[in-house]
Design a protein around this motif. Structure first.
Motif, PDB file in Angstrom:
ATOM      1  N   HIS A   1      28.406  19.540 188.500  1.00 36.95           N
ATOM      2  CA  HIS A   1      28.056  20.477 189.573  1.00 36.95           C
ATOM      3  C   HIS A   1      28.391  19.919 190.955  1.00 36.95           C
ATOM      4  O   HIS A   1      28.871  20.634 191.820  1.00 36.95           O
TER       5      HIS A   1
ATOM      6  N   ILE B   1      32.531  21.252 182.404  1.00 39.26           N
ATOM      7  CA  ILE B   1      31.253  21.899 182.702  1.00 39.26           C
ATOM      8  C   ILE B   1      30.335  21.733 181.488  1.00 39.26           C
ATOM      9  O   ILE B   1      30.760  21.932 180.351  1.00 39.26           O
TER      10      ILE B   1
ATOM     11  N   HIS C   1      28.112  23.326 179.799  1.00 40.15           N
ATOM     12  CA  HIS C   1      27.976  24.295 178.698  1.00 40.15           C
ATOM     13  C   HIS C   1      29.255  24.407 177.872  1.00 40.15           C
ATOM     14  O   HIS C   1      29.204  24.610 176.664  1.00 40.15           O
TER      15      HIS C   1
ATOM     16  N   ASP D   1      19.243  23.801 182.847  1.00 40.07           N
ATOM     17  CA  ASP D   1      20.191  24.725 183.460  1.00 40.07           C
ATOM     18  C   ASP D   1      20.014  26.059 182.752  1.00 40.07           C
ATOM     19  O   ASP D   1      19.939  26.116 181.524  1.00 40.07           O
TER      20      ASP D   1
ATOM     21  N   HIS E   1      21.972  28.474 182.117  1.00 47.96           N
ATOM     22  CA  HIS E   1      23.025  28.933 181.203  1.00 47.96           C
ATOM     23  C   HIS E   1      23.163  28.086 179.949  1.00 47.96           C
ATOM     24  O   HIS E   1      24.161  28.188 179.218  1.00 47.96           O
TER      25      HIS E   1
ATOM     26  N   SER F   1      34.226  28.754 185.635  1.00 46.77           N
ATOM     27  CA  SER F   1      32.765  28.720 185.451  1.00 46.77           C
ATOM     28  C   SER F   1      32.413  28.685 183.980  1.00 46.77           C
ATOM     29  O   SER F   1      33.252  28.974 183.124  1.00 46.77           O
ATOM     30  N   CYS F   2      31.148  28.372 183.678  1.00 43.77           N
ATOM     31  CA  CYS F   2      30.749  28.249 182.277  1.00 43.77           C
ATOM     32  C   CYS F   2      30.824  29.565 181.530  1.00 43.77           C
ATOM     33  O   CYS F   2      30.751  29.590 180.312  1.00 43.77           O
TER      34      CYS F   2
ATOM     35  N   CYS G   1      31.972  23.047 187.931  1.00 44.94           N
ATOM     36  CA  CYS G   1      31.392  24.338 188.340  1.00 44.94           C
ATOM     37  C   CYS G   1      32.047  24.821 189.629  1.00 44.94           C
ATOM     38  O   CYS G   1      32.319  26.007 189.800  1.00 44.94           O
TER      39      CYS G   1
ATOM     40  N   CYS H   1      31.633  28.217 191.685  1.00 45.62           N
ATOM     41  CA  CYS H   1      30.584  29.068 191.105  1.00 45.62           C
ATOM     42  C   CYS H   1      29.259  28.948 191.848  1.00 45.62           C
ATOM     43  O   CYS H   1      28.525  29.920 191.969  1.00 45.62           O
ATOM     44  N   ASN H   2      28.945  27.740 192.338  1.00 47.85           N
ATOM     45  CA  ASN H   2      27.695  27.628 193.099  1.00 47.85           C
ATOM     46  C   ASN H   2      27.940  27.037 194.488  1.00 47.85           C
ATOM     47  O   ASN H   2      27.158  26.258 195.004  1.00 47.85           O
TER      48      ASN H   2
ATOM     49  N   ASN I   1      29.003  34.158 186.695  1.00 44.99           N
ATOM     50  CA  ASN I   1      27.922  35.003 186.191  1.00 44.99           C
ATOM     51  C   ASN I   1      26.941  35.487 187.261  1.00 44.99           C
ATOM     52  O   ASN I   1      26.059  36.283 186.962  1.00 44.99           O
TER      53      ASN I   1
ATOM     54  N   ARG J   1      25.531  32.702 197.654  1.00 42.12           N
ATOM     55  CA  ARG J   1      25.801  31.706 196.616  1.00 42.12           C
ATOM     56  C   ARG J   1      27.169  31.046 196.765  1.00 42.12           C
ATOM     57  O   ARG J   1      27.383  29.913 196.331  1.00 42.12           O
TER      58      ARG J   1
HETATM   59 FE1  SF4 Z   1      27.879  25.588 186.695  1.00 39.18          FE
HETATM   60 FE2  SF4 Z   1      28.126  28.050 187.566  1.00 39.18          FE
HETATM   61 FE3  SF4 Z   1      27.657  27.617 185.045  1.00 39.18          FE
HETATM   62 FE4  SF4 Z   1      25.730  27.155 186.835  1.00 39.18          FE
HETATM   63  S1  SF4 Z   1      26.635  29.121 186.330  1.00 39.18           S
HETATM   64  S2  SF4 Z   1      26.326  25.820 185.115  1.00 39.18           S
HETATM   65  S3  SF4 Z   1      26.955  26.417 188.562  1.00 39.18           S
HETATM   66  S4  SF4 Z   1      29.482  27.023 186.151  1.00 39.18           S
END
Ligand code: SF4
Ligand code: MIC
Length: 644
Positions: free
Chosen positions: A65, A99, A101, A119, A121, A296-297, A357, A360-361, A378, A384
């Motif tokens: 992250h 990542i 996940h 987390d 996800h 992203s995941c 990530c 994504c964040n 997601n 964000r």
């Molecule tokens: Fe990483 Fe985005 Fe998945 Fe959260 S949603 S674990 S920040 S890729």
């Protein structure tokens, strides 16, 4: 009566309680995961519990992250995570490996096992039949110490899939369709279990995409059967020994059901600023975009990336669009390189990012002011991306690639004949970026940079609380609203005094100062307060600033647990209409808390300013009551596990 998949996994892991919906159960946890935004606190808390080496079958730490290194903090934190993982018996996935996940799915998932992750996800692993649950870091720390994870037994909903996805519709569109139907709160108290002929048409990674986004509905998690497609995935990963078949019994019963015909799903997009603002792509077609971010995941598997490469092949993105691509893991990246897909992407004008990530964040790739960004991730909560006034749309990789080429939101069906991708035979399996723990008995020194001050200490719950309402908020407040994402804030995840200065920054930047001045304070929220991520900072930092209760119409599951874990009272309004009578600056008093909470009685809130009393509910199991009275889970767990 036969069992559904959730019941099967729960009964084989049941450590306490009776699994009927609504009652508290304890689950034995096989695997855990933490990362470089939640893992610092989890490991500091694990160290404070004093339980020695982890007791799980496997625990992992991922650096994925917080990977920008524009100043020392993130690298210092990575050294802390690597050394503490080595000491306490966790595997450590180095930056660049991918990542959490995606890597966990590829290399460590096991159908039928339980996974607890710091987390939200973590649910992604439900795609291959794990019971995978996202929680705060402290809950993971306690599970690593060998304690069961306690939760309220969810209802199990049977999501029956029929048909197969039409050309140009993808698993992401199915996930968005579920959100369109359930909204960001319709999954609360439920686990989604998928069944039906349609399941067989989805690959393991497509299922993982759907399981990933199930958390956006507020569901506990989502689970798919483990079948022939799952077996194929494990065979490709060279892990057939970890595969096991998992299916619901033919006469299994469910608490509710939902039918979904995959063949009727068209390409969809979630409009700003919520993942449930779902409309057909065609209805937004033509809207100009400034950025497209793929990864992203949710959508960074080999299949996703190969489809994107095929769409981009031989084309070029127009100057007004910045196309960003971040594959989910080193394995995915290697396959892209070997197949020539990477060359197709780069030739099309894509900017290539690390296997993290990232965008994504809000860690890099913030859009321009007022910009429009279409993403395969997601969440599209406001702020964000790191740009407060940007508008984020969520869509499938196919829609994203088509839109990048057109410079505007584009229905991928306009690209003509469907693309065919051939997935690689050889996945270049290479686990060298995963560092095993030190052998038992070896002395390991934990490395702590200046970004890692000692854990704050919190006192037990007092009998009376008096303070002012610091902030009143509406429905669906996200954890991104409470402790925002973004590189400049994320790098402070291990430094509670410093990161607390950013609490509610995008909503009310005066909040931290006001809270500190007030000494003791309260927050008032609407429905589904605290939806979104698992970040325990959204409870820990307000607690550090003196917040002792949140009064709301209802709470999101993970955040409610995090509030309790850090000794904040999550008080639900008995009459939602009473919210209007709670105004910023009002002085509130809560009296006789220990005895009221101890005997499970309602907690009346006296509004001293308005001269009124409001009824609230505090629904707690006996265990949660003890945690609140102790001032939080850390104090409770330390005493329970070590007697100190
Ligand atoms: Fe990483 Fe985005 Fe998945 Fe959260 S949603 S674990 S920040 S890729
Ligand atoms: C997210 O997607 O919001 C995060 C960043 O992965 C979080 C974790 C965190 O904020 O610590 C999550 O989903 O839990």
């Amino acid at each position: 009566m036969g069992k559904n998949i959730v019941q099967k996994i729960i009964s084989s892991h049941l450590a306490a309680g009776t699994p009927s919906p609504g009652s508290e159960i304890g689950l034995a946890i096989d695997q855990t995961l933490i990362h470089d935004a939640t893992g610092q606190m989890a490991l500091l808390q694990y160290e404070a519990i004093g339980a020695g080496r982890v007791k799980t079958k496997r625990s992992l730490t991922y650096s994925d992250h917080n990977t920008l290194q524009v100043s020392f903090e993130n690298m210092d934190d990575h050294h802390f995570l690597a050394s503490a993982s080595r000491k306490f018996g966790l595997y450590y996935s180095r930056v660049g490996n991918g990542i959490c996940h995606q890597v966990n799915l590829e290399r460590f998932s096991v159908p039928g096992q339980t996974l607890l992750g710091a987390d939200s996800h973590t649910t992604t692993a439900g795609g291959v039949g794990m019971l995978a649950i996202g929680v705060g870091g402290l809950d993971v720390a306690v599970a690593m110490a060998g304690e069961p994870f306690y939760l309220i037994m969810p209802q199990v909903w049977n999501v029956r899939l029929a048909g197969s996805l039409p050309p140009w519709s993808s698993a992401k569109d199915a996930a968005l369709e579920i959100l369109r139907r359930l909204t960001v709160s319709g999954g609360r108290g439920k686990t989604l279990e998928f069944s039906g002929e349609g399941v067989k048409t989805l690959s393991a990674t497509e299922r993982a995409t759907i399981a990933n986004m199930s958390i956006e509905t507020g569901a506990l998690t989502a689970v798919f059967p483990s079948d022939e497609n799952t077996r194929r995935y494990f065979a490709a990963q060279g892990r057939l020994q970890d595969w096991a078949e998992l299916a619901a019994d033919p006469d299994a019963a469910y608490d509710g059901e939902m039918e979904m015909d995959l063949s009727s799903i068209e390409p969809l997009v979630a409009r700003p600023h919520s993942p449930d603002h779902v409309v057909p792509v065609s209805s937004e077609a033509g809207k100009k975009i400034h950025q497209v971010a793929i990864g992203s995941c949710t959508n960074s598997s080999i299949e996703d990336m190969f489809r994107v490469a095929a769409i981009l092949r031989g084309k070029f993105v127009p100057p007004e669009v910045s196309l960003i691509i971040a594959p989910g893991s080193r394995q995915v990246l290697r396959c892209l390189i070997e197949s020539g897909g990477l060359a197709d992407m780069i030739s099309a004008g894509a900017r290539f990012m690390e296997t993290t990530c990232g965008f994504c964040n809000g860690v890099g790739q913030a859009p321009r002011s007022g910009g429009v960004s279409l993403r395969t991730s997601n969440r599209n909560f406001s702020g964000r991306s790191g740009t407060p006034d940007a508008s984020l749309y969520l869509a499938s990789p196919e829609t994203a690639a088509a839109s990048a080429l057109a410079g505007a939101i584009t229905d991928p069906r306009t690209l003509g004949a469907p693309i065919q991708v051939r997935l690689p035979q050889d996945l270049y399996i290479d686990d060298r970026m995963i560092v095993p723990p030190a052998p038992e008995g070896e002395t390991v020194e934990i490395i702590r940079g200046p970004n890692i001050p000692p854990l704050p200490r919190f006192d037990p719950l007092p009998d009376d609380l008096e303070g002012e309402i610091l902030l009143t908020l509406g429905d669906n407040v996200t954890t991104d609203d409470i402790v925002p994402a973004g590189a400049h804030i994320l790098k402070l995840r291990s430094n509670i005094p410093a990161i607390s200065e950013f609490v509610f920054q995008n909503i009310d930047s005066g909040f931290p100062g006001r809270a500190r001045a007030a000494g003791t304070g309260f927050i008032v929220g609407g429905r589904n307060y605290g939806q979104g991520s698992s970040r325990e900072h959204a409870a820990l930092c307000p607690r550090y600033l003196g917040v002792r209760a949140v009064v709301a119409e209802s709470f999101a599951r993970i955040h409610k647990s995090n509030l309790i874990n850090f000794g904040i009272l999550p008080l639900e309004l008995a009459n939602p209409g009473d919210k209007a009578g709670l105004r910023p600056g009002d002085k509130l008093r809560l009296s006789n808390l220990k005895s009221l909470i101890g005997r499970g009685a309602a907690v009346p809130v006296r509004n001293l300013t308005q001269g009124k009393t409001i009824e609230t509910k505090l629904e707690l199991t006996p265990r949660l009551t003890q945690i609140l009275l102790a001032g939080g889970l850390l104090a409770y767990a330390r005493t329970k596990l070590t007697g100190k």
